[in-house]
Scaffold this motif. Structure first.
Motif, PDB file in Angstrom:
ATOM      1  N   ALA A   1     -29.555 -23.496   1.496  1.00 16.04           N
ATOM      2  CA  ALA A   1     -30.008 -23.206   0.129  1.00 16.04           C
ATOM      3  C   ALA A   1     -30.513 -24.463  -0.554  1.00 16.04           C
ATOM      4  CB  ALA A   1     -28.880 -22.581  -0.680  1.00 16.04           C
ATOM      5  N   GLY A   2     -29.930 -25.613  -0.214  1.00  9.59           N
ATOM      6  CA  GLY A   2     -30.424 -26.876  -0.754  1.00  9.59           C
ATOM      7  C   GLY A   2     -31.807 -27.210  -0.256  1.00  9.59           C
ATOM      8  N   GLY A   3     -32.126 -26.818   0.995  1.00  5.82           N
ATOM      9  CA  GLY A   3     -33.474 -27.021   1.514  1.00  5.82           C
ATOM     10  C   GLY A   3     -34.483 -26.138   0.811  1.00  5.82           C
ATOM     11  N   THR A   4     -34.082 -24.888   0.503  1.00  5.27           N
ATOM     12  CA  THR A   4     -34.936 -23.999  -0.278  1.00  5.27           C
ATOM     13  C   THR A   4     -35.261 -24.638  -1.618  1.00  5.27           C
ATOM     14  OG1 THR A   4     -33.797 -22.105   0.737  1.00  5.27           O
ATOM     15  CG2 THR A   4     -35.144 -21.669  -1.220  1.00  5.27           C
ATOM     16  N   ALA A   5     -34.223 -25.120  -2.296  1.00  9.92           N
ATOM     17  CA  ALA A   5     -34.408 -25.736  -3.610  1.00  9.92           C
ATOM     18  C   ALA A   5     -35.242 -26.999  -3.521  1.00  9.92           C
ATOM     19  CB  ALA A   5     -33.048 -26.039  -4.234  1.00  9.92           C
TER      20      ALA A   5
ATOM     21  N   PRO B   1     -25.088 -15.007  -0.272  1.00  6.49           N
ATOM     22  CA  PRO B   1     -26.081 -14.642  -1.292  1.00  6.49           C
ATOM     23  C   PRO B   1     -27.356 -14.036  -0.724  1.00  6.49           C
ATOM     24  CG  PRO B   1     -25.145 -16.791  -1.764  1.00  6.49           C
ATOM     25  CD  PRO B   1     -24.675 -16.405  -0.390  1.00  6.49           C
ATOM     26  N   ARG B   2     -27.646 -14.245   0.559  1.00  6.31           N
ATOM     27  CA  ARG B   2     -28.825 -13.604   1.157  1.00  6.31           C
ATOM     28  C   ARG B   2     -28.680 -12.091   1.198  1.00  6.31           C
ATOM     29  NH1 ARG B   2     -33.719 -15.869   1.542  1.00  6.31           N
ATOM     30  NH2 ARG B   2     -34.201 -14.535   3.336  1.00  6.31           N
ATOM     31  N   ASN B   3     -27.478 -11.589   0.995  1.00 10.73           N
ATOM     32  CA  ASN B   3     -27.269 -10.149   0.940  1.00 10.73           C
ATOM     33  C   ASN B   3     -27.337  -9.597  -0.485  1.00 10.73           C
ATOM     34  OD1 ASN B   3     -26.859 -10.024   3.739  1.00 10.73           O
ATOM     35  ND2 ASN B   3     -24.691 -10.529   3.512  1.00 10.73           N
ATOM     36  N   ASP B   4     -27.620 -10.474  -1.441  1.00 14.66           N
ATOM     37  CA  ASP B   4     -27.672 -10.084  -2.846  1.00 14.66           C
ATOM     38  C   ASP B   4     -28.881 -10.765  -3.478  1.00 14.66           C
ATOM     39  OD1 ASP B   4     -27.354  -9.821  -5.629  1.00 14.66           O
ATOM     40  OD2 ASP B   4     -25.162  -9.834  -5.487  1.00 14.66           O
ATOM     41  N   PRO B   5     -30.040 -10.101  -3.536  1.00 16.32           N
ATOM     42  CA  PRO B   5     -31.260 -10.759  -4.030  1.00 16.32           C
ATOM     43  C   PRO B   5     -31.115 -11.374  -5.422  1.00 16.32           C
ATOM     44  CG  PRO B   5     -31.819  -8.686  -2.951  1.00 16.32           C
ATOM     45  CD  PRO B   5     -30.330  -8.730  -3.051  1.00 16.32           C
ATOM     46  N   GLY B   6     -30.425 -10.700  -6.321  1.00 21.42           N
ATOM     47  CA  GLY B   6     -30.269 -11.241  -7.659  1.00 21.42           C
ATOM     48  C   GLY B   6     -29.437 -12.499  -7.667  1.00 21.42           C
ATOM     49  N   LEU B   7     -28.356 -12.502  -6.914  1.00 21.36           N
ATOM     50  CA  LEU B   7     -27.497 -13.677  -6.817  1.00 21.36           C
ATOM     51  C   LEU B   7     -28.247 -14.845  -6.189  1.00 21.36           C
ATOM     52  CD1 LEU B   7     -24.559 -14.753  -7.157  1.00 21.36           C
ATOM     53  CD2 LEU B   7     -24.169 -14.034  -4.795  1.00 21.36           C
TER      54      LEU B   7
ATOM     55  N   HIS C   1     -37.359 -14.935  -0.674  1.00 21.87           N
ATOM     56  CA  HIS C   1     -36.212 -14.234  -1.239  1.00 21.87           C
ATOM     57  C   HIS C   1     -35.724 -13.177  -0.251  1.00 21.87           C
ATOM     58  CE1 HIS C   1     -36.465 -15.896  -5.330  1.00 21.87           C
ATOM     59  NE2 HIS C   1     -37.769 -15.918  -5.130  1.00 21.87           N
ATOM     60  N   PRO C   2     -34.466 -12.755  -0.360  1.00 22.80           N
ATOM     61  CA  PRO C   2     -34.003 -11.653   0.489  1.00 22.80           C
ATOM     62  C   PRO C   2     -34.820 -10.388   0.214  1.00 22.80           C
ATOM     63  CG  PRO C   2     -32.168 -12.725  -0.647  1.00 22.80           C
ATOM     64  CD  PRO C   2     -33.420 -13.258  -1.254  1.00 22.80           C
ATOM     65  N   GLY C   3     -34.978  -9.574   1.226  1.00 22.54           N
ATOM     66  CA  GLY C   3     -35.708  -8.329   1.058  1.00 22.54           C
ATOM     67  C   GLY C   3     -34.929  -7.327   0.227  1.00 22.54           C
ATOM     68  N   PRO C   4     -35.621  -6.357  -0.368  1.00 20.93           N
ATOM     69  CA  PRO C   4     -34.944  -5.352  -1.199  1.00 20.93           C
ATOM     70  C   PRO C   4     -34.082  -4.398  -0.393  1.00 20.93           C
ATOM     71  CG  PRO C   4     -37.265  -4.813  -0.930  1.00 20.93           C
ATOM     72  CD  PRO C   4     -37.080  -6.171  -0.333  1.00 20.93           C
TER      73      PRO C   4
ATOM     74  N   GLY D   1     -24.850 -24.947   4.614  1.00 24.32           N
ATOM     75  CA  GLY D   1     -25.031 -23.890   4.725  1.00 24.32           C
ATOM     76  C   GLY D   1     -25.035 -22.510   4.497  1.00 24.32           C
ATOM     77  N   GLY D   2     -24.889 -21.625   5.504  1.00 28.67           N
ATOM     78  CA  GLY D   2     -24.669 -20.211   5.255  1.00 28.67           C
ATOM     79  C   GLY D   2     -23.386 -20.092   4.472  1.00 28.67           C
ATOM     80  N   VAL D   3     -23.125 -19.032   3.813  1.00 32.66           N
ATOM     81  CA  VAL D   3     -22.117 -19.104   2.786  1.00 32.66           C
ATOM     82  C   VAL D   3     -21.335 -17.812   2.580  1.00 32.66           C
ATOM     83  CG1 VAL D   3     -23.335 -20.804   1.474  1.00 32.66           C
ATOM     84  CG2 VAL D   3     -23.824 -18.479   1.085  1.00 32.66           C
ATOM     85  N   ALA D   4     -20.222 -17.642   3.149  1.00 30.56           N
ATOM     86  CA  ALA D   4     -19.344 -16.561   2.740  1.00 30.56           C
ATOM     87  C   ALA D   4     -18.173 -17.239   2.060  1.00 30.56           C
ATOM     88  CB  ALA D   4     -18.887 -15.755   3.938  1.00 30.56           C
ATOM     89  N   ARG D   5     -17.998 -17.042   0.796  1.00 30.09           N
ATOM     90  CA  ARG D   5     -17.012 -17.783   0.021  1.00 30.09           C
ATOM     91  C   ARG D   5     -16.095 -16.822  -0.698  1.00 30.09           C
ATOM     92  NH1 ARG D   5     -16.910 -22.984   1.776  1.00 30.09           N
ATOM     93  NH2 ARG D   5     -18.998 -23.732   1.999  1.00 30.09           N
TER      94      ARG D   5
END
Length: 429
Positions: free
Chosen positions: A285-289, A224-230, A312-315, A15-19
């Motif tokens: 994220a694995g489902g997205t991939a 990573p949903r808070n960081d579009p590039g990541l 992708h996350p919004g700008p 899942g969701g991911v704060a690491r």
């Protein structure tokens, strides 16, 4: 799950991911504490009877048994892609992967049972993953959980469908053990991927330049949903990993050994692969991939997205992000979208899931597990209720992780949806 070859243990295990990152010294201390400390079952000099009693009282979580008729074998593969540099640690110079292969076995007599995690990986799991998911910080022997697969057992040489698994963002492949074993017990060969640098912890069989430690930990420090590039890098890397693994499985099926350390493979494993029936499933994220890999790679015949975004996350907050091509253009092969009723971001998910369904000519199927939350698609569905029952996990934390649904209901539901989907879409020829 972990696999022992000789005197080494090799990580074989989303899942969701704060690491957060763990320093090398913390890694070493955690591994030392687990290898020599309570929960392993060996006494240290000077341990008191109270300490020994506490160690023996630690909870060992149990994984539910698979329902299929076949005994299961398991092995690991260490793969190296020399044509890619690692996106998270460029100093490594190549892209390394660790896989677990779970498969129907011809015979398992005399073959030891695999552990879900290696001791070194479990030590890091107890530092990283438990913090993220509000799991017990003590009282659980994560390294002692056994699987239902037998190490390096000879494979049943009847070609079966090949199904790849990509875990959730920041999660290790070990957290998908139960579903992988379920599919293998019904005749599939399941290949679970770790995505190093993204995954919380990955235990390799060797070190290499740029990676002096055997165990590699995550670089993720926030969602990573808070960081579009990541997020873009994470998903792109996972898709490239999946496609590389497909090529290496073709080497295996042709009689070669793709293991970069040259380790021996279970007898008959290559002959157990029917690459004409290949699927992929993933969580978050694995489902997205998995869904985007289905769109990109014609070798994949069907895919399951377990609650992964297809945009992708919004700008900026409140602004929608770009749809992945799979959602913009739809798919020409079957895709299952399986969600949970308790996912707090269902509204954000709806835009991209509705888009892919509208553009796929009826090839996209959608379902939802009532009473469940985001990590019900992982081994936490069975493990979290055990920890709550043992008084080690708060009810609110269990509900946030997997929902109020019990494992007697949730585990067969998730297994049934995924197994029946692939059975229909990857039939025996």
């Amino acid at each position: 799950m972990s696999v022992r070859r000789g005197e080494e243990r090799v990580d074989a295990g989303g899942g969701g991911v704060a690491r957060r990152t763990v320093t090398r010294s913390a890694v070493s201390l955690a591994a030392a504490a687990l290898l020599g400390g309570p929960g392993v079952g060996t006494a240290r000099a000077g341990q008191s009877e109270r300490e020994l009693a506490r160690a023996r009282a630690w909870v060992t979580p149990r994984l539910p048994a698979p329902s299929g008729p076949h005994p299961i074998g398991a092995t690991t593969l260490y793969l190296v892609d020399p044509d890619r540099s690692d996106p998270w640690e460029p100093g490594i110079g190549v892209r390394e992967l660790m896989l677990t292969v779970a498969y129907p076995a011809r015979a398992v007599s005399g073959r030891p049972v695999a552990r879900q995690m290696t001791e070194a990986a479990a030590a890091l799991f107890a530092q990283i993953d438990v913090t993220v998911h509000h799991l017990p910080t003590s009282g659980v022997n994560w390294a002692a959980t056994t699987t239902h697969a037998h190490l390096d057992a000879p494979a049943r040489e009847v070609p079966g469908p090949v199904i790849l698994y990509s875990p959730g963002g920041g999660d290790p492949r070990t957290l998908g053990t139960g579903l992988a074993e379920e599919l293998a017990s019904h005749g599939a060969v399941v290949v679970a991927l770790d995505h190093p640098g993204d995954a919380s912890e990955v235990d390799f069989p060797v070190t290499r330049p740029g990676r002096p430690e055997r165990v590699r930990t995550t670089v993720l420090r926030a969602d990573p949903r808070n960081d579009p590039g990541l997020f873009r890098t994470m998903i792109g890397t996972r898709i490239a990993d999946i496609r590389f693994v497909l090529g290496q499985l073709a080497v295996l099926a042709a009689g070669g050994n793709p293991d970069a350390a040259g380790r021996a493979l279970p007898p008959g494993l290559g002959r157990a692969l029917d690459l004409g029936r290949t699927g992929v499933y993933g969580h978050s994220a694995g489902g997205t991939a998995a869904a985007q890999a289905l769109f990109e790679d014609p070798r994949i015949g069907a895919a399951v997205d377990l609650e992964g975004y297809l945009d992708h996350p919004g700008p900026a907050p409140g602004r929608p992000g770009e749809l992945f091509p799979v959602a913009r253009y739809g798919v020409d092969r079957p895709l299952l979208l399986l969600g949970s009723a308790g996912f707090p971001h269902r509204g954000e998910l709806e835009r991209s899931w509705s888009a892919v369904r509208a553009r796929s000519g009826g090839r996209v199927h959608r379902a939802e597990i009532a009473g469940a939350a985001h990590w019900v698609f992982t081994d936490y569905a069975a493990l979290a209720p055990q920890l709550q029952a043992a008084g080690l996990m708060a009810a609110d934390d269990r509900r946030a992780l997997v929902g109020p649904i019990g494992p007697a209901e949730s585990v067969p539901l998730v297994r049934g949806w995924v197994r029946s989907f692939f059975a229909r879409q990857l039939p025996r020829r």
